[in-house]
Design an enzyme around this catalytic site. Structure first.
Site, PDB file in Angstrom:
ATOM      1  N   MET A  20     -55.631 -37.000  28.302  1.00  0.00           N
ATOM      2  CA  MET A  20     -55.032 -35.324  27.875  1.00  0.00           C
ATOM      3  C   MET A  20     -55.319 -35.444  26.968  1.00  0.00           C
ATOM      4  O   MET A  20     -55.719 -35.728  25.898  1.00  0.00           O
ATOM      5  CB  MET A  20     -53.525 -36.660  28.308  1.00  0.00           C
ATOM      6  CG  MET A  20     -53.036 -37.313  29.008  1.00  0.00           C
ATOM      7  SD  MET A  20     -51.812 -38.518  28.937  1.00  0.00           S
ATOM      8  CE  MET A  20     -52.051 -39.383  28.796  1.00  0.00           C
ATOM      9  N   MET A  21     -55.909 -33.924  26.727  1.00  0.00           N
ATOM     10  CA  MET A  21     -56.135 -32.873  26.154  1.00  0.00           C
ATOM     11  C   MET A  21     -54.968 -33.286  24.909  1.00  0.00           C
ATOM     12  O   MET A  21     -53.948 -33.532  25.215  1.00  0.00           O
ATOM     13  CB  MET A  21     -56.325 -31.654  26.711  1.00  0.00           C
ATOM     14  CG  MET A  21     -57.444 -31.379  27.355  1.00  0.00           C
ATOM     15  SD  MET A  21     -58.653 -31.845  27.014  1.00  0.00           S
ATOM     16  CE  MET A  21     -58.828 -30.548  25.601  1.00  0.00           C
ATOM     17  N   GLN A  72     -64.685 -38.370  29.737  1.00  0.00           N
ATOM     18  CA  GLN A  72     -64.412 -37.682  30.981  1.00  0.00           C
ATOM     19  C   GLN A  72     -65.274 -36.252  30.272  1.00  0.00           C
ATOM     20  O   GLN A  72     -64.905 -35.908  29.139  1.00  0.00           O
ATOM     21  CB  GLN A  72     -62.907 -37.370  31.488  1.00  0.00           C
ATOM     22  CG  GLN A  72     -63.114 -36.439  32.344  1.00  0.00           C
ATOM     23  CD  GLN A  72     -61.816 -35.912  32.698  1.00  0.00           C
ATOM     24  OE1 GLN A  72     -60.835 -35.511  31.563  1.00  0.00           O
ATOM     25  NE2 GLN A  72     -60.510 -36.402  34.015  1.00  0.00           N
ATOM     26  N   CYS A 102     -58.443 -30.687  36.439  1.00  0.00           N
ATOM     27  CA  CYS A 102     -57.554 -30.323  35.390  1.00  0.00           C
ATOM     28  C   CYS A 102     -57.717 -28.792  35.609  1.00  0.00           C
ATOM     29  O   CYS A 102     -58.168 -27.869  36.054  1.00  0.00           O
ATOM     30  CB  CYS A 102     -58.616 -30.321  34.476  1.00  0.00           C
ATOM     31  SG  CYS A 102     -57.329 -29.676  32.962  1.00  0.00           S
ATOM     32  N   GLY A 237     -50.417 -41.020  32.708  1.00  0.00           N
ATOM     33  CA  GLY A 237     -50.674 -40.250  32.084  1.00  0.00           C
ATOM     34  C   GLY A 237     -49.386 -40.356  30.859  1.00  0.00           C
ATOM     35  O   GLY A 237     -49.473 -41.483  29.836  1.00  0.00           O
TER      36      GLY A 237
END
Length: 338
Positions: A20-21, A72, A102, A237
């Site tokens: 998760m950015m 990732q 994404c 997530g």
């Protein structure tokens, strides 16, 4: 560093915390590892060009305590992805994953992420190049959607998976929604396209000897456990991030661990010492505490915990005492409620 090998990584994929950015950085992962010994932890997506030309220690460095940990990658140039795979192997990661899911604008502008669902042959070439560059002990995996825009998911998903499996991909993670690259924001793409778990189940039925994992809309460990009747692994997530306390039960529910779950007070003590070390090294307390705001979700004193971290954690000079004081507030609230 040495990675832990394919067998341990495969077992860890029973449950994974999604990349998760701006969230799953090294401090977040260190924190999550105090809650679960076995869950596979993912980095934020790292763009291949950045890993080649940027500050590698800042982008790729991690604490040995984070194992098993996967990196990732975002990119669509097979040669660059191969180069970064060699770098990733040297850092000691347990898996390298290619982002084909994404939908953000910055990912689309770089011609990678979910838009690669339209070019499965290119994804296969990327995987083939990464596999050729990876040592035998480093799995190369793919995370994708079930399709984008007007694609037929049966054709898009099954076609992509066929090609990347033939190219050597060791595992496939599927976010069980389409991504709409036109008309929906990245946030909306996490909620609005309907979930289709059945298509992922059918994919697994077609690949009984290959790892297939599922992602999307999974909020509870009981849900995750139920999915494992149909697929090999489950990725959580936002639920794991916003309510990290659930990870304290992950080893019992998902990995049949019989040891006692970690005590959250002990975890806070470990993290307070970690914050002190981070601050002494020139960091800020907020770099760590921001990931811990949801730890006592649903527990008496949770509001005081959140307030303390949100107000004091950002102050100049803040250190591990922010966590120690916030814990005392929680414990006092618990005693008062008893």
């Amino acid at each position: 560093m040495e990675n832990k090998g394919k067998s341990q990584t495969y077992a860890a994929r029973r449950l994974a915390v999604a990349p998760m950015m701006d969230w799953t950085d090294r401090h977040c992962r260190f924190f999550h590892r105090q809650l679960t010994r076995h869950t596979l932890l993912y980095t934020e997506m790292v763009v291949a060009d950045a890993a080649i030309h940027g500050d590698r220690e800042r982008l790729l460095g991690f604490d040995d305590a984070e194992h098993p940990v996967a990196l990732q990658l975002g990119g669509s140039d097979p040669d660059k992805l191969a180069e970064v795979t060699r770098i990733v192997a040297d850092f000691g990661y347990d898996e390298v994953n290619l982002n084909v899911g994404c939908p953000s604008d910055r990912v689309q502008s770089g011609t990678f992420g979910a838009c690669l669902m339209r070019t499965p042959d290119l994804v296969a070439r990327c995987v083939e190049a990464m596999k050729a560059a990876a040592p035998a002990s480093l799995p190369v995996t793919v995370k994708c959607r079930i399709g984008v825009d007007d694609q037929d998911p049966e054709q898009a998903l099954f076609g992509l998976v066929r090609q990347v499996v033939d190219a050597g991909a060791d595992a496939i993670w599927v976010h069980a929604r389409k991504a709409w690259l036109e008309g929906l924001s990245p946030k909306e793409n996490r909620d609005i396209p309907p979930l289709d778990y059945d298509i992922v189940y059918r994919l697994k039925a077609d690949y009984p000897d290959h790892f297939i994992g599922i992602n999307g809309g999974i909020h509870e460990l009981d849900q995750a456990h139920a999915h494992r009747a149909h697929v090999d692994g489950v990725m959580m997530g936002r639920a794991a991030y916003h309510n990290p306390g659930l990870l304290a039960q992950a080893d019992r529910v998902m990995f049949a661990e019989t040891a006692t779950a970690p005590d959250l007070a002990d975890v806070v003590g470990i993290m307070a010492d970690y914050v002190d070390r981070h601050v002494r090294a020139g960091g800020k307390a907020h770099h760590v505490t921001r990931h811990m705001v949801g730890l006592f979700h649903g527990v008496a004193g949770a509001r005081q915990w959140r307030q303390t971290l949100s107000t004091r954690g950002v102050l100049a000079g803040a250190d591990g005492d922010v966590l120690r004081d916030a814990l005392r507030n929680v414990m006092q609230a618990g005693q008062a409620a008893a």
